[in-house]
Design a protein around this motif. Sequence first.
Motif, PDB file in Angstrom:
ATOM      1  N   THR A 182      -1.827   6.801  -1.015  1.00 34.17           N
ATOM      2  CA  THR A 182      -0.769   7.797  -0.901  1.00 34.17           C
ATOM      3  C   THR A 182      -0.852   8.551   0.435  1.00 34.17           C
ATOM      4  O   THR A 182       0.158   9.075   0.911  1.00 34.17           O
ATOM      5  N   LEU A 183      -2.060   8.558   1.037  1.00 30.94           N
ATOM      6  CA  LEU A 183      -2.201   9.232   2.334  1.00 30.94           C
ATOM      7  C   LEU A 183      -1.329   8.533   3.377  1.00 30.94           C
ATOM      8  O   LEU A 183      -0.755   9.170   4.257  1.00 30.94           O
ATOM      9  N   ARG A 184      -1.194   7.204   3.252  1.00 35.22           N
ATOM     10  CA  ARG A 184      -0.378   6.440   4.188  1.00 35.22           C
ATOM     11  C   ARG A 184       1.080   6.917   4.136  1.00 35.22           C
ATOM     12  O   ARG A 184       1.756   7.004   5.154  1.00 35.22           O
ATOM     13  N   GLY A 185       1.546   7.246   2.904  1.00 36.62           N
ATOM     14  CA  GLY A 185       2.914   7.742   2.739  1.00 36.62           C
ATOM     15  C   GLY A 185       3.117   9.045   3.503  1.00 36.62           C
ATOM     16  O   GLY A 185       4.158   9.250   4.133  1.00 36.62           O
ATOM     17  N   ASN A 210       0.815  -1.223   0.000  1.00 37.00           N
ATOM     18  CA  ASN A 210       0.000   0.000   0.000  1.00 37.00           C
ATOM     19  C   ASN A 210       0.853   1.281   0.000  1.00 37.00           C
ATOM     20  O   ASN A 210       0.383   2.335   0.396  1.00 37.00           O
ATOM     21  N   SER A 211       2.132   1.153  -0.459  1.00 32.17           N
ATOM     22  CA  SER A 211       2.955   2.368  -0.589  1.00 32.17           C
ATOM     23  C   SER A 211       2.653   3.014  -1.939  1.00 32.17           C
ATOM     24  O   SER A 211       3.350   2.758  -2.918  1.00 32.17           O
ATOM     25  N   GLY A 212       1.597   3.808  -1.973  1.00 28.88           N
ATOM     26  CA  GLY A 212       1.144   4.357  -3.254  1.00 28.88           C
ATOM     27  C   GLY A 212       2.015   5.495  -3.774  1.00 28.88           C
ATOM     28  O   GLY A 212       2.741   6.140  -3.027  1.00 28.88           O
ATOM     29  N   LEU A 213       1.928   5.690  -5.086  1.00 18.48           N
ATOM     30  CA  LEU A 213       2.601   6.830  -5.728  1.00 18.48           C
ATOM     31  C   LEU A 213       1.518   7.684  -6.382  1.00 18.48           C
ATOM     32  O   LEU A 213       0.430   7.203  -6.677  1.00 18.48           O
ATOM     33  N   TYR A 214       1.845   8.945  -6.650  1.00 21.13           N
ATOM     34  CA  TYR A 214       0.879   9.833  -7.295  1.00 21.13           C
ATOM     35  C   TYR A 214       0.923   9.602  -8.803  1.00 21.13           C
ATOM     36  O   TYR A 214       1.917   9.920  -9.453  1.00 21.13           O
TER      37      TYR A 214
END
Lengths: 282, 237
Positions: free
Chosen positions: B79-82, A86-90
């Motif tokens: 992305t909020l988690r980041g 769940n380490s998302g990128l934009y």
Amino acid sequence: MEQIIKVKSLAKFFGNYPALEDVHFEVNKGETFGFLGPSGSGKTTTIKILTGQLLATSGDAFVFNQPTASLNKAKYRRKFGVLTDNSGLYDRLTIYDNLKLFCDLYDVPAKRINNVLEMVNLENEQKKMVSKLSKGMKQRAQLARAFLHEPELLFLDEPTSALDPANSKHIYDGLRELTKGGTTIFLTTHDMHEAETLCDRVAFLHKGKIQLLDEPKKLRRQFSDSSLQVLLKDGRELLLPGGPNGAKALYEHMQADKVVSIHSNEPTLGDIFVGITGRELV
Amino acid sequence: MTFSMKRVLAIFNKDLKDLSKNMFVSTSILMPLVLAAIYGRMAEDLSIESYYLVINLAFTMTATFIQCAIIAEEKEKNTLRGLMLSPATIPEIFSGKSLVAFLLSIVTIVVSSIFMEYYPENVALVAVAIVVSTLFYIALGTLLGLLARSVVEASVIIMPVVFLLGFGSFIETLMDKYPILHFAEYLPNLQLIEFATKVQAGSGLTDVWSHLSVITAWFLIVSFLTIVIFKKKEIDA
């Protein structure tokens, strides 16, 4: 030796389902610790608890000698990096813009971006929009973000699951460089080759419990039956038992100049896992 | 707790770049602007209620909806988690994430007012009320965004807000018939209309502070709830 992670009697239940039960382990400073297990064995749950994203049901978990619930302070967040699914990128930003944001958040100079992109083999793709990247490229960009701020401790949840062998090797080299610099790595994987290549110690997790924990070399020795695999010139492959009988047979084949190669019959980590749990690592 | 403008501006710059490529932002801003342009050509002298129908719609569409969608998208794409795991503090994340919606709202309201030829008697006083209202609507958008699981869900849960706070002045017309609706007098949109009506009639701060206080109270309550929900989302149970 300084311990970066200490876990005692850790348990996590989702309803009545035990995701983790009575888990104990320590991770020493500078080592790469592998948490091995099939999907659903509790690996990601452990990372979430250790990074302060999830509360344990019971037991104690300390990172940098702090209870994980207090890791939300900025001074601790600077010290670790995380890569999970769940380490998302934009998506609408380039790789560079994504990393630039995190440079500013962590007070890291932007010139570091080139270094980390080199480590993940993306230095020529930095102007590419994330939405246009393949799954493997996204995973490498996420990995670059995880160690952008040169953390003391890296949590990597299956870091090469979407990568081809060439890029995996590139990542392994990069991770080895990091550990040489003193970074501690907590790695979860179900890829035994990855574990054998990178880890100083491994723990086998099955159904939320640690089944074995030791150095890969010691585990292989412990589960080895001291038999030998012998390849003969006529193409036959023999499995010779250890002890006087095996030694005598081997001696006879060598006397007759029939032997092409001799290998010890050590099990792989995958064989050991299957042996103790009765299931494959997928 | 530290407060770093560098981190706030980093989040703001990221949102600015990100949202400039996002269609829902431009379409959300257009609605109040088009309505203002039509109203401006409909009559020579519009009532305060008409001005604030457009202004309240601008609040719900620009401040609340855009903010709600921004936060919901951050959650949906993980992305909020980041941001939560970075050294950025809650005030830094909220400030950075709110700046785009704040600026867009103020610009939309100013342009809409020009289109409608609405010139308040006391610009400074009205500006204060507009700023406090904007903060309330952004806090509401953040709260709803944290509760929504996706952008699609955000666009659904925003509908009652658009109806109640955007077109809320219609409720006033029903109050005599349905006394139960008198609670709506304390809604921030109707308080703002009361405030603006009194200011337009020449009242000063001493006459309108109660309305400003109610709007401020709404902002504080919603902000408190937003922080509680954010902290709950930070650590899963």
